[in-house]
Design a protein around this motif. Structure first.
Motif, PDB file in Angstrom:
ATOM      1  N   HIS A 170      -3.865  -2.793   0.721  1.00 24.50           N
ATOM      2  CA  HIS A 170      -4.284  -1.764  -0.829  1.00 24.50           C
ATOM      3  C   HIS A 170      -3.695  -0.882  -1.496  1.00 24.50           C
ATOM      4  O   HIS A 170      -3.701   0.234   0.104  1.00 24.50           O
ATOM      5  CB  HIS A 170      -6.049  -1.471  -0.814  1.00 24.50           C
ATOM      6  CG  HIS A 170      -6.507  -1.253  -2.001  1.00 24.50           C
ATOM      7  ND1 HIS A 170      -6.114  -0.192  -3.249  1.00 24.50           N
ATOM      8  CD2 HIS A 170      -7.598  -1.523  -3.040  1.00 24.50           C
ATOM      9  CE1 HIS A 170      -7.061  -0.349  -4.227  1.00 24.50           C
ATOM     10  NE2 HIS A 170      -7.542  -1.137  -4.224  1.00 24.50           N
ATOM     11  N   LEU A 221      -1.748  -1.374  -7.778  1.00 25.41           N
ATOM     12  CA  LEU A 221      -2.382  -2.185  -7.639  1.00 25.41           C
ATOM     13  C   LEU A 221      -2.130  -2.857  -9.317  1.00 25.41           C
ATOM     14  O   LEU A 221      -2.452  -4.114  -9.588  1.00 25.41           O
ATOM     15  CB  LEU A 221      -4.230  -2.851  -7.865  1.00 25.41           C
ATOM     16  CG  LEU A 221      -5.364  -3.208  -7.713  1.00 25.41           C
ATOM     17  CD1 LEU A 221      -5.012  -4.049  -6.529  1.00 25.41           C
ATOM     18  CD2 LEU A 221      -7.069  -2.914  -7.188  1.00 25.41           C
ATOM     19  N   LEU A 238     -10.146 -10.056  -8.265  1.00 22.53           N
ATOM     20  CA  LEU A 238     -10.061  -8.798  -7.535  1.00 22.53           C
ATOM     21  C   LEU A 238     -10.763  -9.585  -7.047  1.00 22.53           C
ATOM     22  O   LEU A 238     -11.549  -7.842  -7.521  1.00 22.53           O
ATOM     23  CB  LEU A 238      -8.621  -7.765  -8.633  1.00 22.53           C
ATOM     24  CG  LEU A 238      -8.874  -6.975  -7.782  1.00 22.53           C
ATOM     25  CD1 LEU A 238      -7.573  -7.460  -7.281  1.00 22.53           C
ATOM     26  CD2 LEU A 238      -8.197  -6.114  -8.983  1.00 22.53           C
ATOM     27  N   HIS A 239     -10.734  -8.903  -5.543  1.00 19.90           N
ATOM     28  CA  HIS A 239     -11.830  -8.034  -4.715  1.00 19.90           C
ATOM     29  C   HIS A 239     -11.425  -7.257  -3.941  1.00 19.90           C
ATOM     30  O   HIS A 239      -9.813  -7.061  -3.562  1.00 19.90           O
ATOM     31  CB  HIS A 239     -12.386  -9.571  -4.001  1.00 19.90           C
ATOM     32  CG  HIS A 239     -13.120  -9.873  -4.711  1.00 19.90           C
ATOM     33  ND1 HIS A 239     -13.364 -11.574  -3.892  1.00 19.90           N
ATOM     34  CD2 HIS A 239     -13.903 -10.520  -5.585  1.00 19.90           C
ATOM     35  CE1 HIS A 239     -14.345 -12.372  -4.773  1.00 19.90           C
ATOM     36  NE2 HIS A 239     -14.148 -11.420  -5.775  1.00 19.90           N
ATOM     37  N   GLU A 240     -11.598  -6.213  -3.409  1.00 18.85           N
ATOM     38  CA  GLU A 240     -11.261  -5.162  -2.716  1.00 18.85           C
ATOM     39  C   GLU A 240     -12.517  -5.264  -1.655  1.00 18.85           C
ATOM     40  O   GLU A 240     -13.679  -4.987  -2.000  1.00 18.85           O
ATOM     41  CB  GLU A 240     -11.684  -3.750  -3.207  1.00 18.85           C
ATOM     42  CG  GLU A 240     -11.002  -3.378  -4.799  1.00 18.85           C
ATOM     43  CD  GLU A 240     -11.017  -2.640  -5.620  1.00 18.85           C
ATOM     44  OE1 GLU A 240      -9.739  -1.910  -5.441  1.00 18.85           O
ATOM     45  OE2 GLU A 240     -11.942  -2.622  -5.861  1.00 18.85           O
ATOM     46  N   HIS A 241     -12.300  -4.829  -0.493  1.00 21.39           N
ATOM     47  CA  HIS A 241     -12.857  -4.388   0.993  1.00 21.39           C
ATOM     48  C   HIS A 241     -12.540  -3.427   1.533  1.00 21.39           C
ATOM     49  O   HIS A 241     -11.108  -3.397   1.550  1.00 21.39           O
ATOM     50  CB  HIS A 241     -11.742  -6.091   2.324  1.00 21.39           C
ATOM     51  CG  HIS A 241     -12.045  -7.321   1.144  1.00 21.39           C
ATOM     52  ND1 HIS A 241     -13.155  -7.735   0.953  1.00 21.39           N
ATOM     53  CD2 HIS A 241     -10.627  -7.832   0.350  1.00 21.39           C
ATOM     54  CE1 HIS A 241     -12.714  -9.315   0.015  1.00 21.39           C
ATOM     55  NE2 HIS A 241     -11.477  -8.975  -0.163  1.00 21.39           N
ATOM     56  N   PRO A 269     -11.412   1.177  -0.614  1.00 27.82           N
ATOM     57  CA  PRO A 269     -11.267   0.256  -0.662  1.00 27.82           C
ATOM     58  C   PRO A 269      -9.523  -0.415   0.470  1.00 27.82           C
ATOM     59  O   PRO A 269      -9.037   1.384   0.641  1.00 27.82           O
ATOM     60  CB  PRO A 269     -10.054  -0.070  -2.351  1.00 27.82           C
ATOM     61  CG  PRO A 269     -10.474   0.697  -2.253  1.00 27.82           C
ATOM     62  CD  PRO A 269     -11.221   1.787  -2.049  1.00 27.82           C
ATOM     63  N   TYR A 272      -7.311  -5.289  -0.653  1.00 26.02           N
ATOM     64  CA  TYR A 272      -7.323  -5.991  -1.681  1.00 26.02           C
ATOM     65  C   TYR A 272      -6.884  -7.917  -1.651  1.00 26.02           C
ATOM     66  O   TYR A 272      -6.457  -8.246  -1.152  1.00 26.02           O
ATOM     67  CB  TYR A 272      -6.961  -5.240  -2.884  1.00 26.02           C
ATOM     68  CG  TYR A 272      -5.455  -5.837  -3.424  1.00 26.02           C
ATOM     69  CD1 TYR A 272      -5.065  -7.014  -3.833  1.00 26.02           C
ATOM     70  CD2 TYR A 272      -4.863  -5.077  -2.974  1.00 26.02           C
ATOM     71  CE1 TYR A 272      -4.019  -7.108  -4.146  1.00 26.02           C
ATOM     72  CE2 TYR A 272      -3.191  -4.873  -3.520  1.00 26.02           C
ATOM     73  CZ  TYR A 272      -2.796  -5.882  -3.710  1.00 26.02           C
ATOM     74  OH  TYR A 272      -1.586  -5.841  -4.043  1.00 26.02           O
ATOM     75  N   SER A 273      -7.907  -8.703  -2.148  1.00 25.34           N
ATOM     76  CA  SER A 273      -7.239  -9.943  -1.730  1.00 25.34           C
ATOM     77  C   SER A 273      -7.651 -10.711  -3.934  1.00 25.34           C
ATOM     78  O   SER A 273      -8.585  -9.773  -4.369  1.00 25.34           O
ATOM     79  CB  SER A 273      -8.519 -11.139  -1.441  1.00 25.34           C
ATOM     80  OG  SER A 273      -9.716 -10.770  -1.646  1.00 25.34           O
ATOM     81  N   LEU A 274      -6.961 -11.679  -4.108  1.00 29.15           N
ATOM     82  CA  LEU A 274      -7.185 -11.724  -5.866  1.00 29.15           C
ATOM     83  C   LEU A 274      -6.371 -13.708  -5.619  1.00 29.15           C
ATOM     84  O   LEU A 274      -5.426 -14.099  -4.794  1.00 29.15           O
ATOM     85  CB  LEU A 274      -5.950 -11.433  -6.754  1.00 29.15           C
ATOM     86  CG  LEU A 274      -4.280 -11.570  -6.734  1.00 29.15           C
ATOM     87  CD1 LEU A 274      -3.715 -12.658  -7.476  1.00 29.15           C
ATOM     88  CD2 LEU A 274      -4.376  -9.947  -7.825  1.00 29.15           C
TER      89      LEU A 274
END
Length: 279
Positions: A170, A221, A238-241, A269, A272-274
């Protein structure tokens, strides 16, 4: 100690500088414990749990991995059922290491092909014109100055009905202090080239290295998502980890196989993944 400078222009020879840095570190990564290639030959999977869940079933699908390094993530997708994988990297020693690892695991070039080439020229370099899945793993985008050109290239390689999957560190973390991650000390919106001079490698900080200069770029982002949308892809999620793969901040601890802030630390975060699909 890291030394960095920011420049609005793209430094001349940046690609050659970065390639020399990566070429030198390939033998360290092949022999070291970070990638643990001996262990990989047994476990056959280096993907993160969230990646496998978000990409879903890859059985029978073709997958292109851009900026594949030594191929562990690329080959992991075969072991989850992909019919064919292709990995591309600009470092010839990294590609040779990936080919050797594939051969050790019994995968010939008809099942797992690795090619040397620049990511911007991938459409002219990879063996097929398009793939069911175009995959880009962690720590790749910072090496590219032009995120829109990357998105256009990646999108052109996705088959109709296929998708691009991206997992990346991120960019917000780059604005925070390195000790505790609680103070904003750098400009999140900085888009200039950052020139670093740092020995060793994330896989072995004590490794003796000569080619220590590198050139990197920060992409927000918003820049990444907007570039993919402009390239004609439809963002599905769009996910944040709140986990990382390395001790990004000094106060990180390891829990459940990931580097994390202490439990009483406010969460932010870290990855991130998308997923972005082509109609």
């Amino acid at each position: 100690m890291n030394v960095s400078t920011a420049s609005a222009r793209v430094p001349e020879g940046w690609r050659e500088v970065n390639r020399a840095m990566w070429d030198e570190r390939v033998p360290v990564h092949v022999a070291g414990s970070f990638y643990d290639l001996d262990g990989f030959r047994t476990r056959r999977d280096d993907l993160r749990d969230f990646e496998k869940a978000e990409v879903g079933d890859v059985t029978g699908k073709s997958l292109l991995h851009l900026q594949c390094h030594i191929g562990t993530d690329t080959l992991s997708w075969i072991h989850h059922g992909a019919a064919r994988v292709v990995g591309l990297d600009f470092s010839a020693p990294a590609v040779e290491a990936a080919r050797a690892l594939a051969a050790d695991l019994g995968h010939g070039p008809e099942r797992a092909a690795f090619v040397t080439g620049d990511v911007y020229d991938a459409a002219e370099t990879v063996p097929e014109p398009s793939y069911d899945i175009v995959y880009t793993g962690l720590g790749a985008l910072c090496w590219l100055p032009d995120i829109r050109r990357w998105a256009e290239t990646a999108a052109s390689l996705v088959k109709p009905g296929g998708f691009l999957y991206l997992a990346e560190f991120h960019p917000f973390t780059e604005a925070l202090d390195d000790a505790t991650g609680t103070r904003i000390v750098r400009d999140y919106f900085s888009r200039g080239a950052q020139v670093w001079d740092e020995p060793g490698t994330y896989a072995d900080q004590d490794a003796v290295t000569v080619n220590n200069r590198s050139v990197e770029w920060q992409h927000t982002l918003g820049d990444v998502v907007s570039a993919l949308a402009a390239a004609g892809l439809r963002i599905e999620f769009l996910h944040e980890h709140d986990v990382s793969l390395f001790p990004r901040f000094d106060n990180f601890e390891v829990r459940d196989g990931y580097h994390r802030f202490p439990e009483d630390h406010p969460r932010i975060p870290l990855i991130y993944s998308l997923k972005a699909a082509k109609s």
